[in-house]
Design a protein around this motif. Structure first.
Motif, short mmCIF file in Angstrom:
data_model
loop_
_atom_site.label_atom_id
_atom_site.label_comp_id
_atom_site.label_asym_id
_atom_site.label_seq_id
_atom_site.Cartn_x
_atom_site.Cartn_y
_atom_site.Cartn_z
N TYR A 1 0.84 -1.21 0.00
CA TYR A 1 0.00 0.00 0.00
C TYR A 1 0.86 1.25 0.00
O TYR A 1 0.62 2.18 -0.79
CB TYR A 1 -0.92 -0.03 1.22
N TYR A 2 1.87 1.29 0.86
CA TYR A 2 2.71 2.49 0.93
C TYR A 2 3.56 2.65 -0.33
O TYR A 2 3.83 3.77 -0.77
CB TYR A 2 3.60 2.43 2.17
N SER A 3 3.98 1.55 -0.92
CA SER A 3 4.70 1.63 -2.19
C SER A 3 3.81 2.21 -3.29
O SER A 3 4.24 3.06 -4.09
CB SER A 3 5.20 0.24 -2.59
N ALA A 4 2.56 1.75 -3.34
CA ALA A 4 1.61 2.29 -4.33
C ALA A 4 1.34 3.76 -4.06
O ALA A 4 1.25 4.58 -4.99
CB ALA A 4 0.32 1.49 -4.29
N LEU A 5 1.20 4.13 -2.79
CA LEU A 5 0.94 5.53 -2.43
C LEU A 5 2.07 6.43 -2.89
O LEU A 5 1.84 7.50 -3.50
CB LEU A 5 0.74 5.62 -0.92
N LEU A 6 3.30 6.01 -2.64
CA LEU A 6 4.45 6.81 -3.04
C LEU A 6 4.56 6.88 -4.56
O LEU A 6 4.84 7.95 -5.13
CB LEU A 6 5.72 6.21 -2.44
N SER A 7 4.33 5.76 -5.24
CA SER A 7 4.44 5.73 -6.70
C SER A 7 3.41 6.63 -7.36
O SER A 7 3.74 7.42 -8.26
CB SER A 7 4.28 4.29 -7.21
N PHE A 8 2.16 6.54 -6.92
CA PHE A 8 1.13 7.38 -7.51
C PHE A 8 1.37 8.86 -7.21
O PHE A 8 1.08 9.73 -8.03
CB PHE A 8 -0.26 6.96 -7.01
N GLY A 9 1.90 9.14 -6.03
CA GLY A 9 2.21 10.53 -5.70
C GLY A 9 3.29 11.10 -6.61
O GLY A 9 3.15 12.22 -7.14
N LEU A 10 4.37 10.33 -6.82
CA LEU A 10 5.45 10.79 -7.69
C LEU A 10 5.00 10.92 -9.14
O LEU A 10 5.33 11.90 -9.83
CB LEU A 10 6.64 9.84 -7.59
N LEU A 11 4.26 9.92 -9.62
CA LEU A 11 3.80 9.96 -11.01
C LEU A 11 2.81 11.09 -11.24
O LEU A 11 2.81 11.72 -12.31
CB LEU A 11 3.17 8.62 -11.39
N ASN A 12 1.96 11.37 -10.26
CA ASN A 12 1.05 12.51 -10.38
C ASN A 12 1.80 13.82 -10.45
O ASN A 12 1.46 14.71 -11.23
CB ASN A 12 0.07 12.53 -9.20
N GLY A 13 2.86 13.94 -9.65
CA GLY A 13 3.66 15.16 -9.70
C GLY A 13 4.35 15.34 -11.04
O GLY A 13 4.38 16.44 -11.61
N LEU A 14 4.89 14.25 -11.57
CA LEU A 14 5.56 14.32 -12.87
C LEU A 14 4.58 14.69 -13.98
O LEU A 14 4.86 15.56 -14.81
CB LEU A 14 6.21 12.97 -13.17
N LEU A 15 3.41 14.03 -13.99
CA LEU A 15 2.44 14.31 -15.04
C LEU A 15 1.83 15.70 -14.88
O LEU A 15 1.48 16.35 -15.87
CB LEU A 15 1.33 13.25 -15.01
N LEU A 16 1.73 16.19 -13.63
CA LEU A 16 1.24 17.55 -13.42
C LEU A 16 2.19 18.56 -14.05
O LEU A 16 1.75 19.54 -14.67
CB LEU A 16 1.11 17.81 -11.92
#
Length: 498
Positions: free
Chosen positions: A251-266
């Motif tokens: 869960y925490y790995s997915a949370l960190l991954s989605f957070g980083l990918l959202n920042g990059l795509l933003l």
């Protein structure tokens, strides 16, 4: 394997005399009709006639399938795509029709299938394994009882032999009857024995797949039954703290991954909004083309990554973990950002079309963006409703098929020609593209708008007239031997305009 091939309930479904006669008539009649309709002929009216025959065969041979919705949806797709072949006669319509035929063969084998890819695979495997099934079926029938062969011979060879005998007698004895037969034979194509035998074999293969079940049908049904459209919670037999800790780490790995990918795509989307949406600076054709292609490649990568990463992290029991709303919100945000990215590509493509006109690849980008939007929606549903990866396969395959069917109903060649002649912003347009790359379905429009074509052409008038005449001659050569089997409305409209 041998028992599977000669299963009485599957490979020889009808044992009555009337049933065997019906199967014989369908096999021979279907193969003969296929040969007559498609011998040295383009797809046209023949496709619609044979499609209606296939729908009739499914209705007669599989009464239990009449309540199967997916089978009749595909049958409707076969008839619609055949209608599109007759109406538009485009390459897209012909490809869609061939795909529809294979889907019909697959669903005729197993009406329970949901994934169109499995239906295509079952159709192909059934066609390749049909000769082996024929041999096993004959071997089983011969060993079981020779009376069936004698019945078939008595019902087939004797009536046909008598028919041929008396036909020849009447033909040579009655001049008027001979003239009538000659007139009827003039409508039929002249056959080559070997090539017509190959077409007969193709028709017999198609009919056998519709009539009998394949060796691979139960195997593929088992494979599909192992997949589900809904996510199921996995429970461990031995209760320990390790699975819970592993799920938390996941869960925490997915949370960190989605957070980083959202920042990059933003960051990428903000650059696009500033540089593409708000920037009104005029760009050259090369720059706009580069923008469109780069955005498309980025979108393909981002969408594939979005689906792959999302399905990876939401596998297992992560769907059922309590207090996972933050992760779902990040996944939803990533889907929304991919939609924004799709809008950026659409905006680039819109400016490209406005400035330089329509083309096949530019329309293909729009088609792809529509599929992207539908794919992102299915990804949202998968997360929200706890659906499986198999659900994505099923729903997106249907999206692609329906989009092909609907696109085959449109005359894109005329649409491209009309828009480029009247709507493109530039004073000069690429007339060589309209004359050499667009199909001859735009000939009536080019002839009606001949003055505008010369006026807005970026080529010399004599070159325009030269390639226009070459296009007319090419159309006349192509349709010279078309006949009634390859008749289609698009060519009829062009023929009337010449």
């Amino acid at each position: 394997m041998k028992n599977l091939m000669i299963n009485e309930n599957r490979t020889w479904p009808v044992r009555s005399l009337n049933g065997q006669l019906l199967i014989t008539v369908l096999l021979a009649g279907g193969a003969s009709l296929y040969t007559i309709l498609f011998w040295r002929a383009e797809l046209g009216l023949n496709a619609l006639l044979f499609s209606g025959f296939l729908a009739l065969v499914v209705w007669l041979m599989h009464p239990e399938y009449r309540a199967a919705p997916r089978l009749w949806l595909v049958t409707l797709g076969v008839l619609l795509s055949a209608g599109a072949v007759v109406w538009q006669h485009s390459l897209l319509a012909q490809i869609t029709h061939v795909i529809s035929i294979f889907l019909l063969l697959g669903f005729a084998q197993a009406r329970e299938l949901r994934f169109l890819g499995f239906a295509m695979l079952l159709a192909l495997s059934s066609l390749f394994s049909a000769p082996l099934a024929w041999w096993k079926r004959w071997e089983y029938t011969y060993e079981a009882s020779f009376r069936w062969f004698r019945t078939w011979a008595y019902l087939t060879f004797l009536p046909l032999g008598l028919l041929v005998l008396f036909f020849n007698m009447y033909y040579f004895a009655n001049t008027q009857f001979a003239q009538l037969v000659d007139k009827l034979m003039a409508w039929l194509p002249h056959f080559s024995p070997w090539k017509s035998a190959a077409l007969m074999l193709q028709g017999a293969l198609l009919m056998s797949v519709l009539i009998w079940s394949s060796v691979w049908t139960p195997e593929l049904q088992k494979v599909e039954q192992s997949f589900g459209l809904w996510k199921k919670r996995r429970r461990k037999r031995v209760k320990t703290f390790m699975p819970t800790l592993a799920l938390k780490r996941h869960y925490y790995s997915a949370l960190l991954s989605f957070g980083l990918l959202n920042g990059l795509l933003l960051l990428v989307n903000l650059i696009d909004i500033q540089g593409v949406w708000l920037n009104q600076q005029a760009r050259s054709a090369a720059e706009l083309s580069d923008y469109v292609h780069q955005g498309t490649y980025l979108l393909i990568y981002a969408l594939g990554l979005a689906m792959g990463v999302t399905t990876y992290f939401f596998r297992g029991n992560l769907h059922f973990l309590q207090h996972n709303q933050t992760l779902k919100l990040l996944a939803y945000a990533w889907i929304v950002q991919n939609i924004i990215l799709a809008f950026s590509v659409a905006w680039r493509n819109y400016h490209y079309i406005v400035e330089y006109g329509l083309a096949y690849k530019r329309l293909g980008v729009l088609w792809f963006l529509i599929l992207v939007a539908l794919g992102l929606y299915s990804l949202f549903v998968m997360i929200r409703q706890r659906r499986s990866l198999y659900y994505l396969w099923v729903i997106n395959a249907w999206f692609v098929y329906v989009s092909l069917l609907s696109s085959s109903m449109v005359n894109w060649d005329v649409l491209i020609t009309r828009y480029n002649l009247s709507q493109a912003q530039h004073a000069k347009i690429d007339t060589m593209f309209l004359l050499r790359e667009v199909s001859d379905k735009n000939l009536p429009l080019l002839l009606n708008e001949h003055e505008r074509l010369l006026e807005r052409s970026n080529s010399a008038p004599e070159n325009v007239d030269k390639f226009l005449q070459l296009k007319i001659k090419a159309f006349e050569r192509r349709t010279a031997r078309q006949g009634w089997r390859g008749w289609n409305w698009a060519d009829e409209v062009t023929r009337r305009a010449l």
